[in-house]
Design a protein around this motif. Structure first.
Motif, PDB file in Angstrom:
ATOM      1  N   THR A 150       0.831  -1.193   0.000  1.00  0.00           N
ATOM      2  CA  THR A 150       0.000   0.000   0.000  1.00  0.00           C
ATOM      3  C   THR A 150       0.878   1.259   0.000  1.00  0.00           C
ATOM      4  O   THR A 150       0.565   2.251  -0.650  1.00  0.00           O
ATOM      5  CB  THR A 150      -0.961  -0.037   1.213  1.00  0.00           C
ATOM      6  OG1 THR A 150      -1.723  -1.251   1.124  1.00  0.00           O
ATOM      7  CG2 THR A 150      -1.915   1.127   1.206  1.00  0.00           C
ATOM      8  N   GLN A 164     -10.388  -0.780   2.092  1.00  0.00           N
ATOM      9  CA  GLN A 164      -9.046  -1.004   1.560  1.00  0.00           C
ATOM     10  C   GLN A 164      -8.656   0.118   0.591  1.00  0.00           C
ATOM     11  O   GLN A 164      -7.529   0.596   0.605  1.00  0.00           O
ATOM     12  CB  GLN A 164      -9.008  -2.364   0.856  1.00  0.00           C
ATOM     13  CG  GLN A 164      -7.669  -2.750   0.288  1.00  0.00           C
ATOM     14  CD  GLN A 164      -6.681  -3.204   1.366  1.00  0.00           C
ATOM     15  OE1 GLN A 164      -7.089  -3.735   2.383  1.00  0.00           O
ATOM     16  NE2 GLN A 164      -5.414  -2.980   1.136  1.00  0.00           N
ATOM     17  N   ASP A 194      -5.036  -2.484  -5.572  1.00  0.00           N
ATOM     18  CA  ASP A 194      -4.445  -3.013  -4.339  1.00  0.00           C
ATOM     19  C   ASP A 194      -5.158  -4.323  -4.000  1.00  0.00           C
ATOM     20  O   ASP A 194      -6.364  -4.427  -4.166  1.00  0.00           O
ATOM     21  CB  ASP A 194      -4.610  -1.993  -3.201  1.00  0.00           C
ATOM     22  CG  ASP A 194      -3.658  -2.258  -2.028  1.00  0.00           C
ATOM     23  OD1 ASP A 194      -2.878  -3.226  -2.093  1.00  0.00           O
ATOM     24  OD2 ASP A 194      -3.694  -1.486  -1.036  1.00  0.00           O
ATOM     25  N   GLU A 195      -4.428  -5.305  -3.526  1.00  0.00           N
ATOM     26  CA  GLU A 195      -4.964  -6.649  -3.250  1.00  0.00           C
ATOM     27  C   GLU A 195      -5.712  -7.193  -4.478  1.00  0.00           C
ATOM     28  O   GLU A 195      -6.832  -7.696  -4.401  1.00  0.00           O
ATOM     29  CB  GLU A 195      -5.845  -6.662  -1.988  1.00  0.00           C
ATOM     30  CG  GLU A 195      -5.098  -6.346  -0.705  1.00  0.00           C
ATOM     31  CD  GLU A 195      -3.892  -7.262  -0.405  1.00  0.00           C
ATOM     32  OE1 GLU A 195      -3.743  -8.326  -1.031  1.00  0.00           O
ATOM     33  OE2 GLU A 195      -3.077  -6.888   0.453  1.00  0.00           O
TER      34      GLU A 195
END
Ligand SMILES: Nc1ncnc2c1ncn2[C@@H]1O[C@H](COP(=O)(O)OP(=O)(O)OP(=O)(O)O)[C@@H](O)[C@H]1O
Ligand SMILES: [Mg+2]
Length: 406
Positions: free
Chosen positions: A33, A61, A120-121
């Motif tokens: 991140t 998130q 992200d993720e």
């Protein structure tokens, strides 16, 4: 780059690559991140007009990366205009950042364009969102895509990673375990290792693309379940797993039959009193007008069930788990997923729990549960709801007694 901030070697490699597609697979606490936020801030501070989109599996998130990017901008004295509701957006000169969740198929994103998209993720974002929603947004601008994540089996994220290893020009890829982050304390790593199974540690911290061995719900079944478009007939049912000590209370709502069902809602709550748990669960069940409700009463007994019945869910039923019952429950869920008879929602916590649900062989059969250190509350609630579904759509509308065959 940003005063006082030094990217570690892996982060430097990511920032230095000019490839149109970047795939970064790394362990937890690696600084994913952080490097995403640095990349976003760098893009916004450039001279060219920049539409930057940050996507994550959930709004929370996405918000983490958004706030971290804002910190980087503040560090260099930039003062963007920030709006957090209804969805986080930030404007700096000709640059703009929006942070969005990929939930609901990324519907809110369709039709826009972007110069840089960072996910992200990414392994927890459905493949369809990346290929059908995000990639077309870059077509007009010749923009870039970066996918960053801890691995989740050999899914599309793995395939792109592999292509990067083979190609290296159009797609750049890097796999890097958590311990490549020199700022991560070895003591913390050791502690995590002691809390997890070896498989889980290899995935979550070793950034390995592991599938199969011990895994009950295969990644390809789960990913396919996110792409299904079922419109099943049947009943709306609910499964409830109550929190014991440090667990979550989880609720799953399904509609359909065992021939075909869709997940309407799944969520979990932590840190609530018993009364509050009963209240939130009862409210959701009423909202969906679930006609069958099955709760796990193992260890919590009848008081909770009675409280739920009194709170407006009189038809709620309870079941105590035996090893044999749990086996049948999980088997039913497995069969529905394997047979593409269950449409799921891309809830990152659910995907994580499904991925880490393991079967360990024991002398008396298999022990079925989440890998140590991972919860399985959502899986259990989902399995209870799936168990409660009528066997066939038409059996749902049968009235008792006078059943005539045509
Ligand atoms: N280059 C860096 N300089 C200073 N601190 C860093 C750097 N990279 C990461 N960190 C710090 O390390 C911690 C983990 O970083 P970050 O949250 O970005 O990791 P992550 O890989 O996204 O973790 P998670 O798996 O929990 O999402 C944070 O406290 C972050 O501020
Ligand atoms: Mg992170």
């Amino acid at each position: 780059m940003f005063s006082g901030w030094r990217p570690h070697l892996g982060q430097q490699a990511f920032l230095a690559s000019g490839a149109p597609v970047r795939v970064l697979a790394c362990g937890r606490r690696w600084g994913k991140t952080e490097v995403i936020a640095a990349e976003i801030a760098r893009a916004l501070l450039g001279d060219a007009p920049r539409e930057v989109l940050l996507v994550a599996p959930s709004q929370e998130q996405a918000m983490l990366g958004f706030e971290r990017a804002l910190e980087f901008l503040h560090r260099v004295g930039a003062h963007p205009t920030v709006r957090r509701t209804p969805a986080p957006t930030l404007t700096l000169g000709k640059g703009k950042l929006w942070a969005r969740s990929a939930a609901r198929g990324g519907m809110l994103l369709r039709g826009r364009k972007a110069h840089l998209i960072i996910v992200d993720e990414a392994a927890y974002v459905p493949e369809q969102v990346v290929h059908e929603v995000l990639t077309p947004m870059l077509a007009d601008t010749g923009g870039k895509l970066a996918l960053v994540s801890t691995p989740r089996g050999k899914n599309y994220f793995y395939r792109l990673y592999q292509q990067g290893q083979d190609d290296g020009v159009h797609i750049w890829s890097l796999r890097s375990p958590s311990w490549h982050n020199p700022l991560l304390s070895p003591t913390v790593l050791q502690m995590q290792a002691s809390l997890m199974t070896q498989r889980q540690f290899q995935i979550e911290y070793g950034a390995q693309f592991l599938d199969a061995a011990g895994q009950v719900f295969r990644t390809e079944w789960v990913d396919r379940a996110l792409l299904l478009h079922l419109q099943p007939e049947g009943l709306t049912v609910a499964g409830v797993d109550w929190a014991r000590s440090h667990d979550y209370t989880a609720l799953a709502i399904l509609h359909g039959s065992r021939e075909g069902a869709t997940l309407l809602d799944i969520r979990r709550w932590q840190g609530l009193s018993w009364t509050e748990q009963v209240e939130v669960v009862a409210r959701r069940i009423q909202m969906y007008a679930a006609t069958r409700v099955l709760c796990d009463r193992t260890g919590v007994g009848d008081p909770l069930l009675e409280a739920l019945q009194t709170a407006g869910v009189p038809h709620a039923e309870g079941v105590a788990f035996t090893q044999a019952f749990k086996q049948s429950l999980i088997e039913n869920l497995t069969l529905m997923l394997e047979g593409a008879r269950l449409q799921l929602l891309p809830d990152p916590d659910l995907l994580h729990e499904l991925y880490h649900f393991e079967a360990t062989p024991t002398a008396r059969g298999a022990r079925l549960q989440a890998a140590q250190g991972v919860h399985d509350d959502l899986v259990i609630a989902l399995a209870l709801a799936a168990w409660t579904l009528p066997r066939a759509a038409h059996s749902a509308v049968r009235t008792s007694g006078a059943q005539r065959t045509p």
